[in-house]
Design a protein around this motif. Structure first.
Motif, mmCIF file in Angstrom:
data_model
loop_
_atom_site.group_PDB
_atom_site.id
_atom_site.type_symbol
_atom_site.label_atom_id
_atom_site.label_comp_id
_atom_site.label_asym_id
_atom_site.label_seq_id
_atom_site.Cartn_x
_atom_site.Cartn_y
_atom_site.Cartn_z
ATOM 1 N N ASP A 62 0.834 -1.208 0.000
ATOM 2 C CA ASP A 62 0.000 0.000 0.000
ATOM 3 C C ASP A 62 0.866 1.253 0.000
ATOM 4 O O ASP A 62 1.499 1.573 1.009
ATOM 5 C CB ASP A 62 -0.909 -0.010 1.229
ATOM 6 N N GLU A 66 -1.007 5.803 4.445
ATOM 7 C CA GLU A 66 -1.853 5.591 5.622
ATOM 8 C C GLU A 66 -1.899 4.107 5.954
ATOM 9 O O GLU A 66 -1.889 3.253 5.069
ATOM 10 C CB GLU A 66 -3.272 6.102 5.386
ATOM 11 N N PRO A 68 -4.388 1.766 8.194
ATOM 12 C CA PRO A 68 -5.550 1.615 9.075
ATOM 13 C C PRO A 68 -5.280 0.557 10.140
ATOM 14 O O PRO A 68 -4.915 -0.571 9.813
ATOM 15 C CB PRO A 68 -6.661 1.159 8.117
ATOM 16 N N TYR A 69 -5.453 0.923 11.396
ATOM 17 C CA TYR A 69 -5.216 -0.049 12.473
ATOM 18 C C TYR A 69 -6.175 -1.217 12.292
ATOM 19 O O TYR A 69 -7.393 -1.032 12.202
ATOM 20 C CB TYR A 69 -5.428 0.607 13.835
ATOM 21 N N PRO A 70 -5.665 -2.453 12.243
ATOM 22 C CA PRO A 70 -6.513 -3.592 11.884
ATOM 23 C C PRO A 70 -7.366 -4.086 13.050
ATOM 24 O O PRO A 70 -7.046 -3.849 14.220
ATOM 25 C CB PRO A 70 -5.490 -4.655 11.475
ATOM 26 N N GLU A 134 -5.177 -6.854 5.440
ATOM 27 C CA GLU A 134 -5.317 -5.741 4.511
ATOM 28 C C GLU A 134 -4.366 -4.584 4.839
ATOM 29 O O GLU A 134 -4.243 -4.176 5.987
ATOM 30 C CB GLU A 134 -6.765 -5.225 4.497
ATOM 31 N N ARG A 135 -3.666 -4.110 3.799
ATOM 32 C CA ARG A 135 -2.789 -2.935 3.862
ATOM 33 C C ARG A 135 -1.692 -3.091 4.907
ATOM 34 O O ARG A 135 -1.242 -2.135 5.519
ATOM 35 C CB ARG A 135 -3.636 -1.668 4.087
ATOM 36 N N ARG A 209 -3.253 4.355 16.997
ATOM 37 C CA ARG A 209 -3.868 5.296 16.066
ATOM 38 C C ARG A 209 -3.338 6.715 16.315
ATOM 39 O O ARG A 209 -3.218 7.147 17.453
ATOM 40 C CB ARG A 209 -5.388 5.276 16.204
ATOM 41 N N VAL A 227 -0.781 6.156 11.147
ATOM 42 C CA VAL A 227 -1.681 5.111 11.616
ATOM 43 C C VAL A 227 -3.050 5.739 11.830
ATOM 44 O O VAL A 227 -3.200 6.714 12.590
ATOM 45 C CB VAL A 227 -1.178 4.476 12.930
ATOM 46 N N THR A 228 -4.061 5.211 11.154
ATOM 47 C CA THR A 228 -5.402 5.798 11.214
ATOM 48 C C THR A 228 -6.380 4.852 11.904
ATOM 49 O O THR A 228 -6.091 3.674 12.107
ATOM 50 C CB THR A 228 -5.911 6.136 9.809
#
Length: 228
Positions: A62, A66, A68-70, A134-135, A209, A227-228
């Protein structure tokens, strides 16, 4: 034109630095415990273990900046790495010819749900749930080897919110890039579009995050990931 029964998935591609060209991704291989200090901090003896690899999925890469916190984890760790992008491949590639197959290099993070990975280790199960979500591989563009050379040394550093977390040098890799390629090609048929994550130095640790990770490697641009 092929008559697919569902819409064909989009191809995964990484930007090539300084151009509008794209590098299509075929497979992603990751080498484990390739820096002695990291092997030790994870409870292993680097002097007794041959190299081993696991895989991420191409669409785990990715370049968005960004992460995304899994879900289903409360212990997600950063692992700062250099990746190697192949322009060709084959089987039983010799160490002496391995670099002929390299298109370029880039910056990447092997983000890991450490708690889930730990559970899988205890049960003797594969690591995908901890590694291939993911990502899970934020990354930067590919830098052509014809421009940056073949990277066998150079400082690697990761900061989180300005604080240094990981520091090392590419020359500390136990298995160098040509050896990784040669070893992998004994077990898999490598091909153009394959990407190899080359391992991480010590200092891996958790993120939350809002954290901002910045990875730098000499000769390559920096990679900033939030980290989102």
């Amino acid at each position: 034109m092929a008559n697919f029964v569902i819409d064909a998935p989009e191809s995964v591609a990484l930007p090539v630095a300084g151009t509008d060209a794209l590098f299509p991704v075929r497979r992603v291989y990751c080498i484990g415990r390739n820096y002695a200090a990291h092997a030790i901090e994870m409870g292993h003896d680097p002097d007794r273990e041959p190299p081993f690899f696991f895989q991420k999925n191409p669409n785990n890469l990715d370049p968005s900046g960004e992460f995304p916190y899994p879900p289903h984890s409360s212990d997600v760790h950063h692992e700062a790495e250099m990746y190697v992008a192949l322009r060709s491949g084959g089987t039983n590639i010799s160490v002496h010819r391995a670099l002929d197959h390299v298109f370029g290099y880039g910056l990447s993070l092997d983000m890991t749900r450490r708690d889930l990975q730990g559970q899988m280790k205890k049960m003797g199960r594969p690591w995908e749930i901890g590694k291939a979500f993911e990502r899970s591989a934020p990354c930067g563009p590919v830098h052509r080897a014809s421009e940056v050379g073949h990277l066998d040394k150079g400082a690697l550093k990761l900061t989180v919110n300005g604080e240094t977390r990981q520091e090392g040098d590419l020359n500390q890799m136990i298995w160098k890039v040509p050896e990784m390629i040669a070893y992998l090609s004994e077990y898999f048929e490598l091909a153009a579009g394959d990407v190899i994550l080359s391992g991480t130095p010590s200092g891996v640790g958790p993120v939350t995050r809002g954290d901002v990770m910045v990875l730098t490697i000499e000769e390559l641009d920096s990679l900033k990931v939030t980290v989102t």
